[in-house]
Design a protein around this motif. Sequence first.
Motif, PDB file in Angstrom:
ATOM      1  N   CYS A  26       0.848  -1.196   0.000  1.00 56.65           N
ATOM      2  CA  CYS A  26       0.000   0.000   0.000  1.00 56.65           C
ATOM      3  C   CYS A  26       0.880   1.242   0.000  1.00 56.65           C
ATOM      4  O   CYS A  26       1.595   1.501   0.964  1.00 56.65           O
ATOM      5  CB  CYS A  26      -0.923   0.019   1.223  1.00 56.65           C
ATOM      6  SG  CYS A  26      -1.898   1.543   1.308  1.00 56.65           S
ATOM      7  N   CYS A  29       0.101   3.906   2.862  1.00 49.76           N
ATOM      8  CA  CYS A  29       0.557   3.461   4.177  1.00 49.76           C
ATOM      9  C   CYS A  29       2.085   3.492   4.254  1.00 49.76           C
ATOM     10  O   CYS A  29       2.655   3.954   5.247  1.00 49.76           O
ATOM     11  CB  CYS A  29       0.038   2.053   4.439  1.00 49.76           C
ATOM     12  SG  CYS A  29       0.581   1.376   6.006  1.00 49.76           S
ATOM     13  N   CYS A 228      -4.649   1.554  -0.842  1.00 48.68           N
ATOM     14  CA  CYS A 228      -5.120   0.199  -1.140  1.00 48.68           C
ATOM     15  C   CYS A 228      -6.560   0.011  -0.667  1.00 48.68           C
ATOM     16  O   CYS A 228      -7.287  -0.821  -1.198  1.00 48.68           O
ATOM     17  CB  CYS A 228      -4.209  -0.841  -0.499  1.00 48.68           C
ATOM     18  SG  CYS A 228      -4.467  -1.064   1.272  1.00 48.68           S
ATOM     19  N   GLY A 229      -6.957   0.792   0.347  1.00 52.15           N
ATOM     20  CA  GLY A 229      -8.328   0.721   0.836  1.00 52.15           C
ATOM     21  C   GLY A 229      -8.601  -0.446   1.784  1.00 52.15           C
ATOM     22  O   GLY A 229      -9.694  -0.550   2.336  1.00 52.15           O
ATOM     23  N   ARG A 230      -7.617  -1.318   1.982  1.00 46.03           N
ATOM     24  CA  ARG A 230      -7.866  -2.506   2.815  1.00 46.03           C
ATOM     25  C   ARG A 230      -7.009  -2.551   4.077  1.00 46.03           C
ATOM     26  O   ARG A 230      -7.320  -3.261   5.015  1.00 46.03           O
ATOM     27  CB  ARG A 230      -7.568  -3.790   2.014  1.00 46.03           C
ATOM     28  CG  ARG A 230      -8.386  -3.956   0.750  1.00 46.03           C
ATOM     29  CD  ARG A 230      -8.022  -5.263   0.056  1.00 46.03           C
ATOM     30  NE  ARG A 230      -6.579  -5.396  -0.160  1.00 46.03           N
ATOM     31  CZ  ARG A 230      -5.963  -5.029  -1.287  1.00 46.03           C
ATOM     32  NH1 ARG A 230      -6.649  -4.525  -2.278  1.00 46.03           N
ATOM     33  NH2 ARG A 230      -4.661  -5.183  -1.423  1.00 46.03           N
ATOM     34  N   CYS A 231      -5.894  -1.816   4.096  1.00 44.64           N
ATOM     35  CA  CYS A 231      -4.979  -1.936   5.229  1.00 44.64           C
ATOM     36  C   CYS A 231      -5.455  -1.070   6.404  1.00 44.64           C
ATOM     37  O   CYS A 231      -6.361  -0.241   6.270  1.00 44.64           O
ATOM     38  CB  CYS A 231      -3.559  -1.547   4.814  1.00 44.64           C
ATOM     39  SG  CYS A 231      -3.318   0.216   4.594  1.00 44.64           S
ATOM     40  N   CYS A 234      -5.310   2.722   5.739  1.00 44.20           N
ATOM     41  CA  CYS A 234      -6.378   3.218   4.859  1.00 44.20           C
ATOM     42  C   CYS A 234      -7.717   3.275   5.596  1.00 44.20           C
ATOM     43  O   CYS A 234      -8.487   4.223   5.425  1.00 44.20           O
ATOM     44  CB  CYS A 234      -6.490   2.354   3.608  1.00 44.20           C
ATOM     45  SG  CYS A 234      -5.157   2.661   2.430  1.00 44.20           S
TER      46      CYS A 234
END
Length: 255
Positions: A26, A29, A228-231, A234
Motif C-alpha cells: 500500500c 501506508c 489500497c483501501g484494505r490496510c 487506509c
Amino acid sequence: MKLTQENYYQPSPYMSASQFKAFLNCEACALAEAEGEHVREASTALIQGQFVDAYFTGNVEEFRGKHPELFKKDGELKATYSVCESAIERIERDPVAMQYLDGEKQVIVTGEIEGVPCKGKLDVLGSDRIVDLKCMRDFAPVYKDGERLDFIRAWGYDIQAYFYTELVRQQYGVHLPFYILAVTKEASPDLMLVEIPDWLINSAGEVVRHYIKRFDAIKKHEIEPKRCGRCAYCKETKKLTGPMPYDKYLEEVML
Ligand SMILES: [Zn+2]
C-alpha cells in the motif's frame, strides 16, 4: 547521510527491501510509515522474530533495553516469548545451522538501484554467502490474494534476496549466494536452510526495477500515493465524501 546502527531505521532517502515491500502492499501506508507518521503496530510475532535475531547477532542486551516489558523480574523471558527460547535451542543444536550463522553480523550495505539510494542490513555476511534468519509460525503454504504461495515468495524473501545480493555486489564486487535459515515457533520447532536460486532473485529484481523509481518519487512527494483501501492505515484515515451509489458499493465489497 551515513548509515549507522543507531540511525539505520530513521526516515531517510534510502529504500530498503522492507520499505519496498510496504510500498507494493500500500503506497499511502508505506509513505506514512516512511515519514514516521504512521507506526505499524509491532505484533507479538514480529517481536519474537526480533528476539531470535538479536540472540544470534549479538544484540540481546540492546533488545532487552528496548523491550523491558518482555522480561520477568528474574530476567527470564515471559511465557509468550518462551517459544523464542525453544527456537534458539533448536538452531543451536544443529551444527549446519550454526556453521551458516558464522560470519559478520548486522552488516549495513548501501548502493543504488535504478538511481535510487538503497540500503540493507544483513543478519550474517560470511566470506562466501549471505544468510538471513527467519522465525515463523510454520512452513505451510501461505494463501495470499487468492493464491497459494510458498513462504519465500509469500513474505517477499525473494525481494529481500535481490536487494541484499545486489547491494553486496555493488559494495564488495562479489556475487554471493543468499540463504534463508528458517525456524518455526511450533512446540517442536522445525528448521530449514534454503538457497534462493538466481532465477528467483532475477525475477524479483525485475519487479524491484519496475517500481522503485515510482516509489522513490512518492517519497519525494512528486507523485500521489495510491490507497489500497484494505490496510489498517487506509481504514483509519478514510474520509467519507457522501453516500456511495449501490453499484460502486458492490464493486468494492464483492472484490
Ligand atoms: Zn492501504
